[in-house]
Design a protein around this motif. Structure first.
Motif, PDB file in Angstrom:
ATOM      1  N   SER A 157       0.846  -1.200   0.000  1.00  0.00           N
ATOM      2  CA  SER A 157       0.000   0.000   0.000  1.00  0.00           C
ATOM      3  C   SER A 157       0.878   1.245   0.000  1.00  0.00           C
ATOM      4  CB  SER A 157      -0.897   0.019   1.239  1.00  0.00           C
ATOM      5  OG  SER A 157      -0.136   0.361   2.394  1.00  0.00           O
ATOM      6  N   PHE A 159       1.006   3.301   2.283  1.00  0.00           N
ATOM      7  CA  PHE A 159       1.504   3.447   3.646  1.00  0.00           C
ATOM      8  C   PHE A 159       2.593   2.421   3.972  1.00  0.00           C
ATOM      9  CE2 PHE A 159      -2.159   6.069   4.068  1.00  0.00           C
ATOM     10  CZ  PHE A 159      -1.921   6.903   5.146  1.00  0.00           C
ATOM     11  N   HIS A 161       2.318  -1.096   3.749  1.00  0.00           N
ATOM     12  CA  HIS A 161       1.831  -2.361   4.319  1.00  0.00           C
ATOM     13  C   HIS A 161       1.561  -3.351   3.192  1.00  0.00           C
ATOM     14  CE1 HIS A 161       1.346  -0.817   8.386  1.00  0.00           C
ATOM     15  NE2 HIS A 161       0.900   0.296   7.834  1.00  0.00           N
ATOM     16  N   GLU A 172      -7.534  -3.815   1.392  1.00  0.00           N
ATOM     17  CA  GLU A 172      -7.584  -2.557   2.131  1.00  0.00           C
ATOM     18  C   GLU A 172      -6.318  -2.423   2.969  1.00  0.00           C
ATOM     19  OE1 GLU A 172     -10.053  -0.739   5.824  1.00  0.00           O
ATOM     20  OE2 GLU A 172     -11.271  -1.396   4.107  1.00  0.00           O
ATOM     21  N   CYS A 173      -5.740  -1.226   2.957  1.00  0.00           N
ATOM     22  CA  CYS A 173      -4.559  -0.952   3.768  1.00  0.00           C
ATOM     23  C   CYS A 173      -4.970  -0.876   5.235  1.00  0.00           C
ATOM     24  CB  CYS A 173      -3.920   0.366   3.349  1.00  0.00           C
ATOM     25  SG  CYS A 173      -2.570   0.901   4.416  1.00  0.00           S
ATOM     26  N   PRO A 174      -4.295  -1.598   6.131  1.00  0.00           N
ATOM     27  CA  PRO A 174      -4.679  -1.593   7.537  1.00  0.00           C
ATOM     28  C   PRO A 174      -4.427  -0.256   8.237  1.00  0.00           C
ATOM     29  CG  PRO A 174      -2.673  -2.859   7.240  1.00  0.00           C
ATOM     30  CD  PRO A 174      -3.175  -2.501   5.870  1.00  0.00           C
ATOM     31  N   GLU A 175      -3.571   0.579   7.681  1.00  0.00           N
ATOM     32  CA  GLU A 175      -3.289   1.868   8.320  1.00  0.00           C
ATOM     33  C   GLU A 175      -4.061   3.011   7.672  1.00  0.00           C
ATOM     34  OE1 GLU A 175       0.495   4.766   9.479  1.00  0.00           O
ATOM     35  OE2 GLU A 175       0.878   2.806   8.595  1.00  0.00           O
ATOM     36  N   GLY A 176      -3.954   3.153   6.354  1.00  0.00           N
ATOM     37  CA  GLY A 176      -4.605   4.258   5.656  1.00  0.00           C
ATOM     38  C   GLY A 176      -6.047   3.985   5.276  1.00  0.00           C
ATOM     39  N   HIS A 177      -6.443   2.712   5.334  1.00  0.00           N
ATOM     40  CA  HIS A 177      -7.793   2.262   4.991  1.00  0.00           C
ATOM     41  C   HIS A 177      -8.176   2.572   3.555  1.00  0.00           C
ATOM     42  CE1 HIS A 177      -8.278   1.061   9.106  1.00  0.00           C
ATOM     43  NE2 HIS A 177      -7.879   2.263   9.480  1.00  0.00           N
ATOM     44  N   GLU A 178      -7.157   2.802   2.707  1.00  0.00           N
ATOM     45  CA  GLU A 178      -7.434   2.961   1.284  1.00  0.00           C
ATOM     46  C   GLU A 178      -7.663   1.578   0.696  1.00  0.00           C
ATOM     47  OE1 GLU A 178      -3.615   4.256   1.341  1.00  0.00           O
ATOM     48  OE2 GLU A 178      -4.005   6.350   0.827  1.00  0.00           O
TER      49      GLU A 178
END
Length: 190
Positions: A157, A159, A161, A172-178
């Motif tokens: 991602s 971010f 990840h 889905e990115c676990p940090e940015g939630h994109e």
């Protein structure tokens, strides 16, 4: 007036274009004819060769060599002791300066510590090159590569990840939630 910082031990040749807020640290050499964007951080013992272009907010860690032919877009991270080449078949007795191959590093890409990027192979946006990898081919956007020679083992991602795609090719990115989509061997942000 100088709008960047250069440590007393750094060498900054005439003819450089250095953006506001950039910091150049101990024993680094910024050669004439290169361009460094705004808010870059150039670590200790770094060499930036002529005609190199770094975008804004590029982080170059200690002991990195960025040779002529390399361009990096904004937000690129170059890890400690990584290196770029610019000739595919170097010989000391043969002058090949007219044969420098180009390497383009896309926005937000990360190149890990001690990685080697063999010239003529572009690195896609937000790609992640693992520590010690030797890149010998073009790298797609968001790809995660490791090893020697580097091989792709997944996707990352923006971010940084690792992405896990579901049966529909969505992650889905676990940090940015994109959210990202994997389709036909390419990743794009939704």
């Amino acid at each position: 007036m100088q709008n960047y910082f250069a440590h007393d031990t750094a060498t900054v040749d005439n003819g450089c274009c250095i953006g506001e807020g950039t910091k150049i640290w101990h024993y680094s050499h910024i050669m004439g004819g290169c361009t460094l964007g705004k808010n870059c951080n150039i670590g200790q013992n770094v060499v930036i060769s002529p005609e190199v272009v770094l975008g804004d907010n590029v982080k170059v860690q200690n002991n990195v060599s960025v040779y002529t032919g390399v361009t990096c877009e904004d937000d690129v991270f170059l890890g400690p002791s990584c290196v770029f080449t610019n000739v595919t078949n170097p010989r000391s007795a043969v002058n090949r300066k007219s044969q420098y191959a180009k390497t383009h590093v896309g926005r937000g890409a990360t190149i890990g510590a001690n990685a080697t990027i063999v010239c003529g192979h572009d690195i896609g946006a937000y790609a992640f090159i693992g520590a010690g990898a030797v890149v010998t081919k073009t790298v797609p956007a968001y790809a995660l590569l490791v090893g020697n020679p580097a091989r792709q083992i997944g996707w990352m991602s923006e971010f940084g990840h690792r992405l896990e795609f579901d049966a529909d090719g969505v992650a889905e990115c676990p940090e940015g939630h994109e959210r990202y989509c994997l389709k036909d061997g390419q990743v794009s942000k939704l």
